[in-house]
Structure formats: C-alpha cells, structure tokens
Design a protein around this motif. Sequence first.
Motif, short mmCIF file in Angstrom:
data_model
loop_
_atom_site.label_atom_id
_atom_site.label_comp_id
_atom_site.label_asym_id
_atom_site.label_seq_id
_atom_site.Cartn_x
_atom_site.Cartn_y
_atom_site.Cartn_z
N ALA A 242 -42.21 13.84 -17.22
CA ALA A 242 -41.09 15.00 -16.90
C ALA A 242 -41.66 16.20 -17.43
N PRO A 243 -41.64 17.39 -16.84
CA PRO A 243 -42.29 18.68 -17.12
C PRO A 243 -41.67 19.49 -18.02
N THR A 244 -40.45 19.16 -18.52
CA THR A 244 -39.55 20.01 -19.41
C THR A 244 -38.81 19.33 -20.21
N PRO A 245 -38.43 19.64 -21.50
CA PRO A 245 -37.74 19.16 -22.49
C PRO A 245 -36.27 18.62 -22.01
N SER A 246 -35.87 19.39 -21.27
CA SER A 246 -34.35 19.25 -20.66
C SER A 246 -34.46 17.81 -19.64
N GLU A 247 -35.59 17.89 -19.02
CA GLU A 247 -35.79 16.76 -18.16
C GLU A 247 -35.92 15.50 -18.63
N GLN A 248 -36.70 15.61 -19.79
CA GLN A 248 -37.13 14.43 -20.59
C GLN A 248 -35.90 13.97 -21.38
N ASN A 249 -34.95 14.81 -21.69
CA ASN A 249 -33.72 14.64 -22.29
C ASN A 249 -33.09 14.14 -21.26
N ALA A 250 -32.74 14.32 -20.29
CA ALA A 250 -31.87 13.69 -19.33
C ALA A 250 -32.36 12.24 -18.96
N ASN A 251 -33.43 12.05 -18.85
CA ASN A 251 -34.19 10.64 -18.86
C ASN A 251 -33.81 9.50 -19.89
N LEU A 252 -33.87 10.30 -21.01
CA LEU A 252 -33.66 9.27 -22.26
C LEU A 252 -32.29 9.04 -22.31
N ARG A 253 -31.48 9.91 -22.06
CA ARG A 253 -29.91 9.66 -22.08
C ARG A 253 -29.30 8.54 -21.19
N GLN A 254 -30.35 8.11 -20.16
CA GLN A 254 -29.81 7.11 -19.08
C GLN A 254 -29.97 6.08 -19.97
N ILE A 255 -30.75 5.71 -21.02
CA ILE A 255 -31.06 4.40 -21.53
C ILE A 255 -30.68 4.40 -23.08
N ILE A 256 -30.73 5.55 -23.65
CA ILE A 256 -30.67 5.29 -25.20
C ILE A 256 -29.28 5.92 -25.64
N LYS A 257 -28.56 5.31 -26.55
CA LYS A 257 -27.25 5.62 -27.27
C LYS A 257 -27.42 6.62 -28.39
N LYS A 258 -28.47 6.17 -29.38
CA LYS A 258 -28.87 7.08 -30.22
C LYS A 258 -30.16 6.78 -30.89
N ILE A 259 -30.75 7.54 -31.60
CA ILE A 259 -31.86 7.38 -32.48
C ILE A 259 -31.89 7.78 -33.74
N ILE A 260 -31.76 6.81 -34.73
CA ILE A 260 -31.65 7.31 -36.30
C ILE A 260 -33.30 7.49 -36.58
N ILE A 261 -33.38 8.99 -37.23
CA ILE A 261 -34.43 9.24 -37.90
C ILE A 261 -34.83 9.06 -39.20
N HIS A 262 -35.27 8.03 -39.79
CA HIS A 262 -35.53 7.63 -41.07
C HIS A 262 -36.56 8.60 -41.70
N LYS A 263 -37.84 8.62 -40.80
CA LYS A 263 -38.95 9.52 -41.13
C LYS A 263 -39.61 10.21 -39.51
N ALA A 264 -40.44 10.86 -39.78
CA ALA A 264 -40.96 11.37 -38.56
C ALA A 264 -41.90 10.30 -37.92
N ASP A 265 -42.36 9.28 -38.45
CA ASP A 265 -42.85 8.18 -38.06
C ASP A 265 -42.22 6.89 -38.21
N ASP A 266 -40.78 6.99 -38.36
CA ASP A 266 -40.27 5.66 -38.76
C ASP A 266 -38.55 5.90 -38.07
N LEU A 267 -38.69 5.38 -36.85
CA LEU A 267 -37.49 5.56 -35.85
C LEU A 267 -36.74 4.28 -35.62
N GLU A 268 -35.36 4.44 -35.35
CA GLU A 268 -34.55 3.20 -35.24
C GLU A 268 -33.62 3.55 -33.96
N VAL A 269 -33.98 2.66 -32.67
CA VAL A 269 -33.54 3.01 -31.29
C VAL A 269 -32.26 2.31 -31.37
N CYS A 270 -31.17 2.67 -30.72
CA CYS A 270 -29.89 1.77 -30.15
C CYS A 270 -29.90 2.19 -28.72
#
Length: 538
Positions: free
Chosen positions: A483-511
């Motif tokens: 996707a060329p823009t942040p808004s389009e990237q966000n729209a595609n992520l929201r199709q499959i991801i419910k939430k992302i828990i950010i513990h650290k910048a390189d430590d992610l928990e995805v639901c």
Amino acid sequence: MDVMNELKPLCYSYVRFSTPDQIKGDSKRRQIDKARAWALDNGYDFDESLTIRDEGKSAYKGAHLKTGNLGKFLLRIKDDDEIPKGSVLYVEAVDRLTRMEFTDAMHLILGLLEKVKLVIPQLLDQPIDKKFMNEDGGFIYQFIGLCAGANAESKRKSENLKASWESKRRMAKEGCLYTEVVPEWISVEPYKKGKIKNYQKVMKRFTRDITKSEKVIVGVIKERGDIIKSIFVDYNKGASMGSIAESLNSNNIATWRGGKHWHRSYIKKLLTNPSVFGTLQLYGTERVEDDELGIKQKRKLIDEIKDYYPKVITQGLFKKVQSKLPQKGKGCGARAAQNALSNLCECPKCGSTITRVYKGKKARGIPKLVCTNRHKLGTCDHERFNQHEVELSMIRFFDRWNFEQGLGALINAKPEEREKLSCKTKEINDALKKANKLPYSSYRNDYILKLLDEKRKLELKTDYKIDISAKRFNESINKFKSAPTPSEQNANLRQIIKKIIIHKADDLEVCFIGCEKKFRMKNIKGRPRKGLTISKRK
C-alpha cells in the motif's frame, strides 16, 4: 485436465437487511441456516465464510450494488476463475436481492447468471439459469410481479417516511419536540400540567395544545451548561481545543456520551454547534451525481428554528468563536490516518489505546506512539515508542511469522477440549446424515435446522476457531506491504487484526479477528525482506 471443472460446486448465500438494528434479531441466522439446509439436501458444498453479507444496505436505490458486497461479487464473477462451474447463489427471497425498478433488477439477475445459478425459494426451490428463464415464460411473469411489488412497497415506505419528517419539521415550528435525541445539556421530561419546572416559560414555546403523552424541553442541565460556557470563554481567550480537553480530563470531568476521555474532536463539535445559543437546524437530503457511485444522497440544510432550545451562551460569543476557528482547508476536516497501526494498538499496562503524538517539524519532533492515559491523564508509566520502528517491527512480524504454523498451534492449544467438541460435532453430523434420508416433510426440515443451529453454537464455543482463511490472510498482508499510504496500510490491517499490544518497539503481541489466542514475537530485529517497506511520510 480442467481443475475448475473437477471441483465440487459451491453454494454461496446472500444475506441482506436494510437497517443495522436488524442484526440484533434472527434475520441473519435464519437466512444462513436456510441456505445451509438447501445445500445439504442438494449435494452442494456450503461454507459460511463464503456468505455475501450486506448488513444495513438498502436494495431500493441499489446501495448494495454501489457500495455493498453484492456489487463486489458481481465484479468478481466476471474476472475470477476460482468459482467452480455449476455453483449457485442462494437468496431467501426476491426482495433480499433487489427492490429496484424492473429493468435494473433484470440487469442484476442476468449479470449473476453469467457465472452462477440462482436459487430463490420464493420462486422455485431449484437452481435457475438462463436456459430455464428462456424456456419458462410463467417464471418470468412471476419474477416481474415480485420485483414490481418489492419496488412499490419500498417506494410507498420512502414516501411515508418523507411525509413523516415533513410533519415533524412543521410540528417543531409549533414548539413540539422534533426528536427525542436532543443535545446532551438539554433536559427533556414528559408533559405534566403545572408540575414542570419553569412551567409558564416552557409553555410559551407552544402555539398549540399538547397532550399528556408528549415530552417537552424543560431547560438546561446546570452542570453541563457551565462546562459549555467555560469551553467557549476559554477558547475565546486563546486556549486551544487540545488544551481545553486536557484541562477537563485533568479535573476529572465526566464525559457525556460514556467515553473515557474528552477529545479535541468533541470540543470542536461543541464550538461549532448552533444549539448552544438555541438554534435548531433542520436537515433533509438531496440526490446528487457522483462519478464513482452514480446517484447518492447528500445532507442538506433546509431550515432553522431560532430560540428552539434554551440558550447556554449568547449568539455574540458564538460568532466571536466562529471567527477564530480554523477555516476550511486550513486544518479543518477529517484527515487520512497518519499511522499504519491507527486504532489497533493497546497498552499492556492499563489496557488503554495507544495514540500517535507528533509535535511538528518546527519542534524537530519524531512521531511517537504513546498510551492515551499517559498522554491525557499522566496515570500510566508505559514508555513511548518511535512510530517508524514499531511499523517496521510489524512488517518483520509478518515476514517471519508462518500463518500455517500459527494456526496449527492454535488448534492444538487445548487437545482434551478439542477432542470433546470433535465427538459432539461427529454426533451432530451423523444425526444430519440420518435426517437427510428421512422422507420429505416440514418436521424433517425443522429437525435439520435445529441440528444445524446446535452445530453452529458448538462451533462458536471453540476458542481455537479462526474466521479468516489462509488465502484471505495472505491477500491482506500483501496489500498492507504494497500500500502506498499509511491510511491504505491501516485499512488492510484492520481486515484481519483486532488489536496489537506493544510491549516494546521490537516486542509485539497480535490478536487476529475471530481468534482469542494472541501471538507474541519478541526481539523482532533485522531488515525486512526485499520489497517490504513502510510507505514514505510527506
């Protein structure tokens, strides 16, 4: 060998209802269960994930075709070779499929019959194709009658609704309550002669007699009126909308709509709302041309009623504030998402959302992702993160995470419970096979629907069930990466991801959507694979 011709035909189902409130009822389940029962009886594979849903879409003016999933399905069957030959589309009734005028309805039907057969039990309980329509003239006449009836019913409802709103606007000018949805600072009570506070003042608004069943506007809720006055006074003195929201949050002033915090956007709505000095704006709709959607409805201001609501501030103060607000094109209007992870991130310490904070180029700032409670209230000590680093970690997550392995781990999470549920599912499947061999009767159909309902409830209990297929998952990920823009990237992520828990910048928990299990990846370092980049910021 033509692989598509060897595949077993599929039974797609189409589910539609006009208003979102209908989702609370039984309409959706009933339509899907009928399609499933028909597929079992007639030897078709049925997959609920293939159900085409248009929830809250009207079929009268063709909204389900212009902006709905049926329109997307029409485009898909023209280009997609993945639909097995002989597949059918099951629709409960003609008015689920269309309420448009006959010529438009016929164009829709012929478009669908290019690739799939139609099953409409209201007309015929067997697949319908072009050959059948050409040979059976009686069917065409029956179809025309049902289309004309559905269109006439929608037209009558539309005219009645329009007349109803015109009557409400006329009665509002006589002092009556326009709708029971009033501004949050206005008090409304049922009419009781002589027992209403400020009775004489309230009655002056009416130009006709009122009944006991009516509700009347009594006055302003004092505490909320004082808050509105302070907001207008502070903004007029030079305070920003953001600082006003922060002040209300720091003083623990409760919000009026059940939200956790005051936000700049709601402060702006208050500052631009003419109801604060007593004016009610009456809106209607008009039909306008749109290059992409054709004809669409646009909201239009019809009339204004002055002194309809009790005044909270003077009109003079309201005009002063309007002159200081940003003008259109200079900070007004909704902006596209500036963050590919917008509205998805969550704080692991307090459970609040994580928002984007950017001070601007003048302050030499870098976009940060900050816990809302830390940013607004200072009640959380979770660290702040560089937005770009977190977005890169998200790409590395998808680069390294194997969807098939993740799904396997999910299924094997609770083997004992899975075995029990598997045994129960087998029992229901065996009962369904026996039921299908019974002679046709209304009892047989009711029994099958009951078994299917039990099976559906059993599937919903499984905490390892995931509603997205590997193919759809991978499609969304590939779109996110390209996707060329942040808004389009966000729209595609929201199709499959419910939430992302950010513990650290390189430590992610995805639901993921439809999946209760969370997938965590630590130390997500290194460069993404070739071609995987976060879109450039302007």
